[in-house]
Motif scaffolding. Structure first.
Motif, PDB file in Angstrom:
ATOM      1  N   ASP A   1       5.176  -3.688   9.794  1.00 51.62           N
ATOM      2  CA  ASP A   1       5.307  -2.231   9.755  1.00 51.62           C
ATOM      3  C   ASP A   1       5.862  -1.724  11.085  1.00 51.62           C
ATOM      4  OD1 ASP A   1       5.087   0.378   8.898  1.00 51.62           O
ATOM      5  OD2 ASP A   1       2.903   0.483   9.028  1.00 51.62           O
TER       6      ASP A   1
ATOM      7  N   LYS B   1       5.745   3.290  -1.914  1.00 43.30           N
ATOM      8  CA  LYS B   1       5.896   2.572  -3.184  1.00 43.30           C
ATOM      9  C   LYS B   1       4.614   1.794  -3.510  1.00 43.30           C
ATOM     10  CE  LYS B   1       8.978  -0.685  -5.513  1.00 43.30           C
ATOM     11  NZ  LYS B   1      10.187  -1.572  -5.371  1.00 43.30           N
ATOM     12  N   GLY B   2       3.978   1.228  -2.462  1.00 43.62           N
ATOM     13  CA  GLY B   2       2.745   0.479  -2.677  1.00 43.62           C
ATOM     14  C   GLY B   2       1.577   1.363  -3.052  1.00 43.62           C
TER      15      GLY B   2
ATOM     16  N   ARG C   1      12.965  -7.808  10.227  1.00 46.59           N
ATOM     17  CA  ARG C   1      12.838  -7.229   8.885  1.00 46.59           C
ATOM     18  C   ARG C   1      13.586  -8.074   7.854  1.00 46.59           C
ATOM     19  NH1 ARG C   1      15.582  -3.630   5.651  1.00 46.59           N
ATOM     20  NH2 ARG C   1      16.996  -2.750   7.197  1.00 46.59           N
TER      21      ARG C   1
ATOM     22  N   TYR D   1      12.435   2.637   6.281  1.00 48.15           N
ATOM     23  CA  TYR D   1      12.366   1.505   5.350  1.00 48.15           C
ATOM     24  C   TYR D   1      10.903   1.144   5.077  1.00 48.15           C
ATOM     25  CZ  TYR D   1      12.504  -3.331   3.706  1.00 48.15           C
ATOM     26  OH  TYR D   1      12.310  -4.486   2.989  1.00 48.15           O
ATOM     27  N   PHE D   2      10.111   1.048   6.138  1.00 49.26           N
ATOM     28  CA  PHE D   2       8.697   0.686   5.975  1.00 49.26           C
ATOM     29  C   PHE D   2       7.894   1.845   5.375  1.00 49.26           C
ATOM     30  CE2 PHE D   2      10.057  -2.483   9.060  1.00 49.26           C
ATOM     31  CZ  PHE D   2       9.500  -3.630   8.518  1.00 49.26           C
ATOM     32  N   LYS D   3       8.284   3.075   5.677  1.00 42.33           N
ATOM     33  CA  LYS D   3       7.602   4.234   5.088  1.00 42.33           C
ATOM     34  C   LYS D   3       7.776   4.213   3.573  1.00 42.33           C
ATOM     35  CE  LYS D   3       7.282   9.265   5.175  1.00 42.33           C
ATOM     36  NZ  LYS D   3       7.795  10.531   5.760  1.00 42.33           N
ATOM     37  N   LYS D   4       8.972   3.902   3.100  1.00 42.00           N
ATOM     38  CA  LYS D   4       9.238   3.857   1.666  1.00 42.00           C
ATOM     39  C   LYS D   4       8.425   2.729   1.012  1.00 42.00           C
ATOM     40  CE  LYS D   4      13.878   5.839   1.939  1.00 42.00           C
ATOM     41  NZ  LYS D   4      15.337   5.558   1.829  1.00 42.00           N
ATOM     42  N   LEU D   5       8.299   1.606   1.724  1.00 39.21           N
ATOM     43  CA  LEU D   5       7.497   0.494   1.192  1.00 39.21           C
ATOM     44  C   LEU D   5       6.045   0.919   1.010  1.00 39.21           C
ATOM     45  CD1 LEU D   5       8.620  -2.792   3.010  1.00 39.21           C
ATOM     46  CD2 LEU D   5       9.079  -2.103   0.659  1.00 39.21           C
ATOM     47  N   ARG D   6       5.516   1.630   2.002  1.00 38.23           N
ATOM     48  CA  ARG D   6       4.116   2.088   1.923  1.00 38.23           C
ATOM     49  C   ARG D   6       3.937   3.072   0.756  1.00 38.23           C
ATOM     50  NH1 ARG D   6       4.806   2.353   7.496  1.00 38.23           N
ATOM     51  NH2 ARG D   6       5.037   4.643   7.416  1.00 38.23           N
TER      52      ARG D   6
END
Length: 479
Positions: A83, A476-477, A71, A469-474
């Motif tokens: 992811d 946000k996208g 990451r 961390y990846f859930k928040k990125l998704r």
């Protein structure tokens, strides 16, 4: 699922709605890997499925270490982590699905294929590999298991280093190189004297930042950087011959032997697959550094040179450079009938060091100066004398520059081994160097939990932090 796909092989996979599984690519002790498509974007990816991740603390921390490293690492030649699929039950999950960059093949498969490589292809692959390893080291990360199977490769000769399960952040680990590095560390200059905290967790020089990995291991080529620290009566390093540089480093190694021997061991020695394992790891030296990865890349480099038609007429004639079948003392040959009469060590012609010495020759006293353990020295003295082999005889089509670089990499003493910077500056890569490929990390990687003994709830919490961390990125996208 796609038409014609064997559904049964994926019946227990739970990858959610965003991924369509395509093909099972491989199965191993780590779990399974499948190719897939990310349906929202159409991007082809690889999904690594790991079951029962909490069954063993050591294996669990390796998985956690790998995903937390990936990451944070961002380089075109390091496999990208896209992811981590959120589990249905965040409180009880024991299977992890990691979504990674997909590559066409790996070097192990390429080496076993019927194709031949030209020197220009080998140059590009090895150059790209050195760029990636240099980036890792600049982030304070040792891969510790570089081998053909862990080097993904595409048709354009771009590489992707993968499998970071044995990698370690070396930030904060006590380094023998700092003990060796400065002549002013022996009572002549207190201002720059070495400071070590009582727990041996961090070594710094007063007035400097904590040492970064990419300049912790000092080779003979780097002695020239210390001219300002030397007295006026000392011969400038720039005027030294190669032999004089080696003599200077040998004196330092011998002078600091007891200090290095007493270092608190914080890195395991049983790493790197046997054929690619550097001598200092085989001898269980307490301290090791970037030079172990340089050695491994050298072994891979040699195998690629073996893919040239001049080296091996057919793919069936190819072999690794150092195909040892045992490795004393980590995995000795228990069937060995021969014993050295002076020291009582079992001697096997298939032992990893024996195979190495058949090529690079038996080390002399100068070569052995980095070894701190007397039993290891006795073991080395048990080997019969061998002369160094000219690698041109093994790889006749490689050319002078390739052979010169390989000779400088496959050096027994890690402090005499060529550094990564000098590898990149070698004439062998002159025609293909690109500054954007040789980027360094902007910050080092360090894990606060590395030395903790963690129970399952604590480990689960660390995994959830990475998953979220990846859930928040998704999320946000999607906004």
């Amino acid at each position: 699922m796609r038409r014609g796909l064997n559904i049964n092989q994926f019946q227990d996979w739970q990858c959610g709605q965003d991924y369509e599984l395509v093909k099972l690519l491989g199965t191993g002790s780590y779990g399974q890997v499948a190719s897939a498509v990310h349906k929202p974007t159409g991007k082809k990816v690889a999904i690594k499925k790991m079951d029962n991740i909490f069954d063993d603390e050591v294996d669990c921390k390796r998985i956690l270490r790998e995903i937390t490293l990936l990451r944070r690492l961002r380089h075109p030649y390091v496999v990208e982590l896209f992811d981590i699929i959120e589990p249905a039950d965040v409180d009880k999950f024991d299977t992890l699905y990691v979504v990674l960059e997909l590559a066409e093949s790996d070097l192990k498969k390429v080496i076993k294929s019927a194709i031949h490589l030209q020197l220009k292809h080998i140059q590009l692959v090895v150059y790209n590999l050195f760029c990636a390893v240099r980036y890792l080291h600049s982030a304070n990360v040792l891969h510790r298991d570089l081998k053909p199977a862990n080097i993904l490769v595409n048709e354009d000769c771009s590489v992707k280093i993968c499998d970071f399960g044995l990698a370690r952040s070396i930030a904060g680990v006590e380094q023998a190189s700092l003990i060796i590095g400065s002549s002013k560390r022996f009572g002549k200059n207190e201002e720059n004297s070495m400071r070590t905290d009582e727990n041996h967790e961090e070594v710094t020089l007063k007035g400097t930042e904590p040492a970064r990995l990419h300049h912790q291991d000092q080779t003979v080529e780097e002695l020239k950087k210390e001219e300002e620290e030397k007295g006026a009566d000392t011969t400038p390093t720039s005027q030294m011959t190669e032999a004089q540089k080696r003599q200077e480093m040998t004196k330092r190694l011998l002078k600091t032997k007891d200090q290095r021997k007493n270092i608190k061991r914080e890195l395991t020695g049983h790493v790197v697959t046997r054929w690619y394992r550097a001598p200092e790891l085989i001898l269980l030296e307490k301290e090791y550094g970037p030079a172990i990865d340089v050695w491994s890349v050298g072994c891979i480099f040699a195998e690629l040179l073996g893919m040239m038609k001049e080296s091996a007429p057919t793919y069936l004639d190819r072999r690794p450079l150092f195909p040892g079948k045992s490795c004393f003392p980590l995995s000795p040959d228990h069937d060995s009938k021969s014993v050295d009469n002076r020291h009582g060590f079992p001697i096997s012609t298939n032992d990893q060091l024996a195979v190495i010495f058949l090529v690079i020759g038996t080390p002399n006293e100068e070569d052995k100066s980095f070894v701190t353990d007397q039993k290891a020295l006795d073991y080395l003295n048990a080997f019969p004398n061998r002369e160094k082999v000219d690698l041109c005889t093994i790889y006749p089509g490689a050319g002078e520059e390739a052979i010169d670089l390989l000779h400088k990499i496959l050096v027994f003493n890690p402090y005499f081994r060529i550094s990564l910077d000098d590898c990149l500056e070698h004439p062998f890569f002159k025609s293909m160097r690109k500054p954007d490929k040789e980027q360094k990390a902007t910050e080092g990687v360090h894990f606060d939990w590395e030395k903790e003994t963690m129970d399952i709830p604590k480990l689960r919490q660390h995994f959830l932090e990475e998953i979220m961390y990846f859930k928040k990125l998704r999320e946000k996208g999607a906004q």
